[in-house]
Each structure stands twice: as C-alpha cells, then as structure tokens.
Design a protein around this motif. Structure first.
Motif, PDB file in Angstrom:
ATOM      1  N   HIS A  66      17.763  18.672  37.279  1.00  0.00           N
ATOM      2  CA  HIS A  66      17.504  20.096  37.036  1.00  0.00           C
ATOM      3  C   HIS A  66      17.503  20.836  38.365  1.00  0.00           C
ATOM      4  O   HIS A  66      16.546  20.763  39.135  1.00  0.00           O
ATOM      5  N   HIS A  68      19.126  24.652  40.411  1.00  0.00           N
ATOM      6  CA  HIS A  68      19.848  25.935  40.336  1.00  0.00           C
ATOM      7  C   HIS A  68      20.531  26.124  41.673  1.00  0.00           C
ATOM      8  O   HIS A  68      19.907  26.541  42.647  1.00  0.00           O
ATOM      9  N   LYS A 179      22.555  25.319  28.053  1.00  0.00           N
ATOM     10  CA  LYS A 179      21.150  25.525  28.453  1.00  0.00           C
ATOM     11  C   LYS A 179      20.573  26.665  27.622  1.00  0.00           C
ATOM     12  O   LYS A 179      21.149  27.752  27.559  1.00  0.00           O
ATOM     13  N   HIS A 241      10.781  21.004  31.797  1.00  0.00           N
ATOM     14  CA  HIS A 241       9.433  21.485  32.149  1.00  0.00           C
ATOM     15  C   HIS A 241       8.405  20.913  31.143  1.00  0.00           C
ATOM     16  O   HIS A 241       7.697  20.003  31.478  1.00  0.00           O
ATOM     17  N   ASP A 310      14.092  21.509  39.525  1.00  0.00           N
ATOM     18  CA  ASP A 310      14.214  22.969  39.487  1.00  0.00           C
ATOM     19  C   ASP A 310      14.456  23.526  40.890  1.00  0.00           C
ATOM     20  O   ASP A 310      14.019  24.652  41.203  1.00  0.00           O
TER      21      ASP A 310
HETATM   22 ZN   LIG Z   1      15.342  25.835  35.875  1.00  0.00          ZN
END
Ligand SMILES: [Zn+2]
Length: 399
Positions: A66, A68, A179, A241, A310
């Motif tokens: 995960h 970005h 997603k 998450h 993340d």
């Molecule tokens: Zn994310």
C-alpha cells in the motif's frame, strides 16, 4: 563457481518467505533469473561462490502492498501542496524518486492505491520496458469514492447517473486493480470514531463482480465495524487499514483468508509529526496501540496480514516505512519468519505476482541481503548490502 551459465550465492542465514524457521549456511544457484537450487548445508563450507554473503541474512525482496507514489512522506506543507497541484510533467520525476527510494531499501514491488489525477497510471503507461531492473508497480490509477465523502486526494466519485459498478466497468484502462474508499479517514480528533460506509452493499458487491469479470482484485480503504463487515460481505480482496474493525470482522478475515493490510505505521507517522502534547498526537498514539492489539489478535487467529505502509502519508516515507511497519508487527508479537512472510510471500500473493516472494527452486531470483544475522533484525533492514531483482544485481555495497 559458474554452473551452466548461472552462478552461486552463499548466505549465512536465510528466511525463505514461507513463514518457516531460519536456515543457516545456505547455498543457492541462480540461472536465467530463477533460483534453481537452494540447500542448507549446516557446518559445511559450500566452497567458493560468486556472491559470498556468509555474514548476511538473505530474504526475498520486500513488497509494500500500500503506497501512494505521487506523494512524499514529508510533513512540509509547501511540498505537499506542490505535489498535490503539480502537472504530470513534473510529477514524473517525483514518482521516479520515490521508486528509487523503494529500491534502495530492497523493495522489489509496490501496490499503489491511487491518486486524484491518475499520475502513477500515466507513469506506468509511459515507462520504458526493460533495461535496469525495475521495481514492479501495480496501480489502481484513481480510486473510487462517494461524492462528498473522504478520498478527494486519491480518487473520484462515479460519473453523474453512474453507479459504482458502471463506473468500474467504464474506466478500467490500464489499471492493475480496483481501489474503493468505503469509509472515512481514521479520526485524529475523536478516538475510535466510526463513519458510515460510502456505498450501499449491493452497489459494492456489483462493483466487485465487475472487477472479477475483468480479472482485477479490489482493495478497499475501510475503517470501522460496519464498513469493514460490508466490504467483506461484498467480496473485496483486501481490507486496507481496518482500524477499529472489531473482533467479529477479525474472525471473518481469518475464515475467509482475505488479506488485511493494517498500515499501522501511519499512526506512528502522525504521532511523530503532530505537535507534542497535542490532542492529535495523543489520539494517533492511542489509535496505534489499538491497531497493534488488533494485529496481535490477527496473528492468534491466523489472519493473512500483508505489509503495506500507505507511504506518501505524513511521516511515512517511501522505502524506509517498510522497516517501520515490520518493527510494529514484531512489537505486536510476530516472529521473524512470520513478519518476513507478511512482507514477501503474502504481498506477492495479494498482488498476484507469479513465482515471487519466496526463496525456493523455481522462484524468481529476487533477493535481499541484510548485514549480520537474525539477532540484528530488523535494525539491519536500514542498511541492506546487496539486492537482486530477477537475477540482476540492483546494488552491491559489500566492498
Ligand atoms: Zn492509502
């Protein structure tokens, strides 16, 4: 010694990614980018090898499930603002930089959770093939969210008159997975606050079916009991998450063997960067503690956990965040072979990478050597000495 055009590697310790014990004095043979032999020879000197990693611990290349790639982990508001507004021409170098950071930390593959402009998708579509061994990137392009709900930075709502399934059907060009954002953000103002699902169950289920028809998996940003329950009922493939999902959902995860990507390091990042003594710092710390307790339960129940960070969130830096997440899993009771499995074999399975994430004959020769043995793990993840992707050396800092 060369063997049929291949070469040999000697390692002091090996954790093969399958969650089993730590092996010592391992000899590997590599040919045509694949592992063709892998033997533990305790107490026996394997002779001369092409890569002598006798004082190193060998693990499969890491996988971050995960990230970005369009954002840096910096807390500098001006830089974040710039990255959120820059045109693709300037973002290309930013994405490249983040991938270099991943590579320097021994990360062989990342799963991108999307950005509002689809920059990473465009990067993927224009990335030249071949050449230097590259980090594998899978991207969702732009995520799906409900109009007026959380997720503006990473996605967009279905078009006017479209439901989620129709939107997924009409906008799949080039994406590797889908997603969906199906709850709010984890609150830093009210401890344990839960939000409503963003989509009705039937709409979510239909979207998952469309994705399945396209042979794509669905990753869901989701926190809280009801949104997680609903995402599992809809057949989503991974819970991202999953803060405050509760014990019932944990049991459902264990039964279904759907992957959980807990991204605990995000709360550590927020706790570090919030003003000391502030309400946000306190809540981020308590969120982290609660998540570590959920991770403890997950391990006890046999939930399939995959490491995801993340990266790009405040305080969560591309590459180094994998070490932080691994550290948190260890703090929650995971043993070294188990945590390596979460960061390798489980990631490869979730991303659908064939013959990856494991050190065994027939698998891709994507290998990371860390200095010293298991007694210095995970600190040695900070200074990897040697990295290979598909049989090609990425870096060699031994000399
Ligand atoms: Zn994310």
């Amino acid at each position: 010694m060369k063997t049929d055009g291949g070469y040999t590697i000697k390692a002091g310790w090996m954790v093969d990614g399958r969650g089993r014990g730590i092996q010592e004095n391992v000899l590997l043979e590599i040919a045509q980018g694949r592992i063709c032999r892998c033997d533990a020879t305790p107490g026996v000197d394997g002779g001369v090898s092409d890569f002598d990693l006798s004082d190193c611990m060998l693990i499969p290349g890491l996988i971050d499930c995960h990230v970005h790639l369009f954002m840096s982990g910096t807390a500098d508001a001006a830089v974040r603002e710039w990255q959120l507004n820059a045109l693709y021409g300037r973002m290309q170098a930013v994405i490249e930089k983040h991938l270099n950071q991943q590579r320097a930390c021994g990360v062989a593959a990342v799963r991108d959770g999307g950005d509002y402009a689809g920059h990473v998708l465009r990067f993927q579509q224009t990335r030249p093939p071949g050449g230097h061994p590259a980090v594998t990137v899978h991207t969702a392009g732009r995520a799906w969210r409900s109009a007026g709900r959380y997720g503006r930075l990473i996605g967009r709502p279905p078009g006017t008159g479209q439901n989620l399934a129709q939107a997924v059907m009409a906008n799949h060009e080039g994406v590797d997975h889908v997603k969906i954002v199906n709850s709010g953000l984890n609150s830093l103002k009210t401890y344990g606050k839960e939000t409503a699902p963003q989509f009705p169950l039937e709409e979510l289920r239909a979207a998952v079916q469309v994705a399945a028809y396209q042979k794509r998996r669905v990753m869901v940003h989701v926190n809280g009991r009801e949104p997680v329950r609903q995402s599992l009922a809809a057949g989503c493939h991974s819970i991202e998450h999953g803060f405050f999902m509760g014990a019932d959902n944990m049991r459902r995860l264990a039964e279904s063997q759907v992957f959980w990507v807990p991204t605990a390091c995000t709360m550590q990042g927020y706790a570090k960067h919030a003003a000391p003594g502030s309400r946000e710092a306190d809540i981020a710390r308590r969120n982290l503690d609660h998540q570590l307790e959920q991770i403890r339960q997950a391990r006890a129940l046999g939930v399939k956990v995959a490491v995801g960070t993340d990266a790009g969130t405040i305080g969560v830096h591309h590459g180094s965040a994998v070490r932080e997440e691994i550290q948190l899993l260890l703090a929650a009771g995971y043993h070294i072979p188990e945590v390596v499995q979460c960061a390798t074999q489980h990631g490869a399975a979730l991303m659908g990478l064939p013959r990856a994430g494991v050190i065994a004959p027939g698998y891709r020769a994507t290998l990371l050597a860390l200095p010293g043995g298991p007694q210095v793990f995970p600190a040695n993840l900070a200074t990897p000495v040697w990295f290979m992707i598909d049989g090609q050396t990425v870096f060699d800092h031994r000399f």
